[in-house]
Scaffold this active site. Structure first.
Site, PDB file in Angstrom:
ATOM      1  N   ARG A   8       0.805  -1.230   0.000  1.00  0.00           N
ATOM      2  CA  ARG A   8       0.000   0.000   0.000  1.00  0.00           C
ATOM      3  C   ARG A   8       0.835   1.275   0.000  1.00  0.00           C
ATOM      4  O   ARG A   8       0.565   2.207  -0.757  1.00  0.00           O
ATOM      5  CB  ARG A   8      -0.940   0.050   1.221  1.00  0.00           C
ATOM      6  CG  ARG A   8      -2.248  -0.640   1.003  1.00  0.00           C
ATOM      7  CD  ARG A   8      -2.699  -1.243   2.297  1.00  0.00           C
ATOM      8  NE  ARG A   8      -1.764  -2.291   2.653  1.00  0.00           N
ATOM      9  CZ  ARG A   8      -1.922  -3.565   2.333  1.00  0.00           C
ATOM     10  NH1 ARG A   8      -2.994  -3.933   1.694  1.00  0.00           N
ATOM     11  NH2 ARG A   8      -1.029  -4.477   2.661  1.00  0.00           N
ATOM     12  N   THR A   9       1.811   1.349   0.888  1.00  0.00           N
ATOM     13  CA  THR A   9       2.516   2.621   1.032  1.00  0.00           C
ATOM     14  C   THR A   9       3.237   2.983  -0.263  1.00  0.00           C
ATOM     15  O   THR A   9       3.084   4.078  -0.786  1.00  0.00           O
ATOM     16  CB  THR A   9       3.486   2.567   2.227  1.00  0.00           C
ATOM     17  OG1 THR A   9       2.737   2.168   3.367  1.00  0.00           O
ATOM     18  CG2 THR A   9       4.116   3.915   2.496  1.00  0.00           C
TER      19      THR A   9
ATOM     20  N   LYS B  83      25.441  -4.144  -2.461  1.00  0.00           N
ATOM     21  CA  LYS B  83      26.902  -4.102  -2.682  1.00  0.00           C
ATOM     22  C   LYS B  83      27.618  -3.445  -1.517  1.00  0.00           C
ATOM     23  O   LYS B  83      28.833  -3.279  -1.539  1.00  0.00           O
ATOM     24  CB  LYS B  83      27.210  -3.297  -3.952  1.00  0.00           C
ATOM     25  CG  LYS B  83      26.623  -3.853  -5.216  1.00  0.00           C
ATOM     26  CD  LYS B  83      27.033  -2.927  -6.371  1.00  0.00           C
ATOM     27  CE  LYS B  83      26.368  -3.331  -7.675  1.00  0.00           C
ATOM     28  NZ  LYS B  83      26.565  -2.290  -8.694  1.00  0.00           N
TER      29      LYS B  83
ATOM     30  N   ARG C 158      11.420   3.916   2.917  1.00  0.00           N
ATOM     31  CA  ARG C 158      11.119   3.009   4.033  1.00  0.00           C
ATOM     32  C   ARG C 158      12.378   2.225   4.339  1.00  0.00           C
ATOM     33  O   ARG C 158      13.057   1.751   3.421  1.00  0.00           O
ATOM     34  CB  ARG C 158       9.992   2.056   3.630  1.00  0.00           C
ATOM     35  CG  ARG C 158       9.822   0.903   4.592  1.00  0.00           C
ATOM     36  CD  ARG C 158       8.593   0.097   4.309  1.00  0.00           C
ATOM     37  NE  ARG C 158       7.386   0.832   4.676  1.00  0.00           N
ATOM     38  CZ  ARG C 158       6.171   0.295   4.686  1.00  0.00           C
ATOM     39  NH1 ARG C 158       6.002  -0.962   4.334  1.00  0.00           N
ATOM     40  NH2 ARG C 158       5.118   1.022   5.044  1.00  0.00           N
TER      41      ARG C 158
ATOM     42  N   HIS D 196       5.508   6.024  11.402  1.00  0.00           N
ATOM     43  CA  HIS D 196       4.966   5.869  10.050  1.00  0.00           C
ATOM     44  C   HIS D 196       3.990   7.028   9.812  1.00  0.00           C
ATOM     45  O   HIS D 196       2.777   6.851   9.776  1.00  0.00           O
ATOM     46  CB  HIS D 196       4.267   4.513   9.943  1.00  0.00           C
ATOM     47  CG  HIS D 196       3.942   4.071   8.551  1.00  0.00           C
ATOM     48  ND1 HIS D 196       3.970   4.928   7.460  1.00  0.00           N
ATOM     49  CD2 HIS D 196       3.571   2.851   8.066  1.00  0.00           C
ATOM     50  CE1 HIS D 196       3.636   4.231   6.377  1.00  0.00           C
ATOM     51  NE2 HIS D 196       3.382   2.974   6.720  1.00  0.00           N
TER      52      HIS D 196
HETATM   53  C1  NCD Z   1       1.984  -0.955   8.115  1.00  0.00           C
HETATM   54  C2  NCD Z   1       3.496  -0.768   8.226  1.00  0.00           C
HETATM   55  O1  NCD Z   1       4.207  -0.976   7.251  1.00  0.00           O
HETATM   56  O2  NCD Z   1       3.913  -0.391   9.300  1.00  0.00           O
HETATM   57  N1  NCD Z   1       1.532  -1.155   6.818  1.00  0.00           N
HETATM   58  C3  NCD Z   1       1.303  -0.080   6.011  1.00  0.00           C
HETATM   59  O3  NCD Z   1       2.168   0.724   5.756  1.00  0.00           O
HETATM   60  N2  NCD Z   1       0.045   0.117   5.574  1.00  0.00           N
HETATM   61  C4  NCD Z   1       1.466  -1.960   9.064  1.00  0.00           C
HETATM   62  C5  NCD Z   1       2.042  -3.347   9.044  1.00  0.00           C
HETATM   63  O4  NCD Z   1       2.906  -3.660   8.244  1.00  0.00           O
HETATM   64  O5  NCD Z   1       1.584  -4.126   9.860  1.00  0.00           O
END
Ligand code: NCD
Length: 304
Positions: A51-52, A80, A101, A129
């Site tokens: 999703r993100t 590397k 991320r 997040h």
């Molecule tokens: C979450 C995350 O990555 O922290 N997911 C997301 O970004 N929608 C929650 C999760 O991974 O449980």
């Protein structure tokens, strides 16, 4: 604001403005379809995501911009031995804005020091997040028509769940917010969140391991997955992974207008029989995530 590293980088007024813009985008998407022409977003994902990453990419495309990036550390020069700093300095030569991320807490902050290109934290380890929290705030504001006067149940892995940490931090600025923190003893909310947010701001909260105990009081029930990838041993994960499974029976005493949220991905913590309940907001929440990220990209690129 140049970067979004933690939700505290945004003032309450700025959050309000983002929500307003996201609502306007939902109503008039055609007015925004060329706002980011010739701009590039880089998505640097050193950890898995559906999703993100895809909502950031869809957001930029719907604004008329382009996207570059990678979806795993193994397909980048990290494999590397390149440092995050060097990767960021490189990508900043190609992109106008970067969403990253990383499994290491604080990595996006380190990255932001190395460049003038705006950096968005798309999740750093078990820490923060902020764009999921913006998604959650837009969801709450659209589904409940308010961000204050809410009793919010947070259930599952409150220790490693970064979405929970950012959401508590964000909601603690609104009036009359109460939290019911539902987790097994081993996965309780970290002390620093209690001390630096809940206690400091004198926010009412209850800790329990029983999901049904306070169900009838909740306006929002925010379910979370047990964060397998943050466990030190498999045995603990296996013991805790199915601690909570929300089903119709557990919702018997819940309010008629409860809003059930989940950042997703879901593993077993919400039974699929709940998906058809009108109170299940988690798939609508996914869509809100794209619109708020569109608003955020515009803000960070200073596009009106
Ligand atoms: C979450 C995350 O990555 O922290 N997911 C997301 O970004 N929608 C929650 C999760 O991974 O449980």
């Amino acid at each position: 604001m140049k970067n979004l590293i933690g939700i505290e980088d945004l003032s309450t007024e700025e959050i309000e403005e983002l929500i307003k813009v996201a609502n306007d985008i939902m109503k008039h998407p055609e007015l925004y379809s060329e706002k980011c022409n010739h701009k590039k977003l880089a998505t640097l994902f050193f950890e898995p995501s559906t999703r993100t990453r895809l909502s950031f990419e869809a957001a930029m495309m719907e604004l008329g911009g382009n996207v570059i990036g990678f979806s795993s550390a193994s397909s980048s020069s990290t494999a590397k031995g390149e440092s995050v700093s060097d990767t960021i300095r490189t990508v900043a030569c190609y992109a106008d804005i970067i969403a990253m991320r990383h499994p290491k807490e604080g990595a996006p902050l380190v990255a932001s020091v190395k460049t003038t290109v705006p950096i968005i934290n798309a999740g750093d380890g078990g820490h923060n997040h902020p764009t999921q929290t913006l998604t959650d705030l837009l969801t709450i504001s659209c589904e409940k028509q308010r961000l204050d006067n809410l009793t919010i149940g947070l259930c599952g892995d409150l220790k490693f769940g970064r979405t929970v940490h950012s959401l508590i931090t964000a909601m603690s600025r609104y009036k009359n917010i109460k939290f019911v923190l539902i987790s097994p003893d081993e996965l309780k909310i970290p002390e620093y969140i209690k001390e630096e947010v809940l206690e400091k701001k004198k926010i009412e909260y209850i800790e329990t391991n029983d999901i049904e105990e306070h169900m009838e009081k909740l306006d929002i029930l925010y379910m979370t997955r047990v964060q397998k990838e943050r466990f030190f041993n498999e045995e603990d994960y296996v013991r805790l992974k199915d601690y909570y499974i929300l089903n119709k029976e557990k919702l018997v005493n819940a309010k008629k207008d409860l809003c059930i949220m989940h950042p997703l991905p879901r593993v077993n913590e919400i039974s699929i029989e709940v998906d058809d309940d009108p109170r299940a907001c988690y798939f609508r929440q996914v869509l809100y995530g794209k619109y708020i990220r569109m608003a955020l990209i515009l803000k960070l690129l200073n596009i009106k």
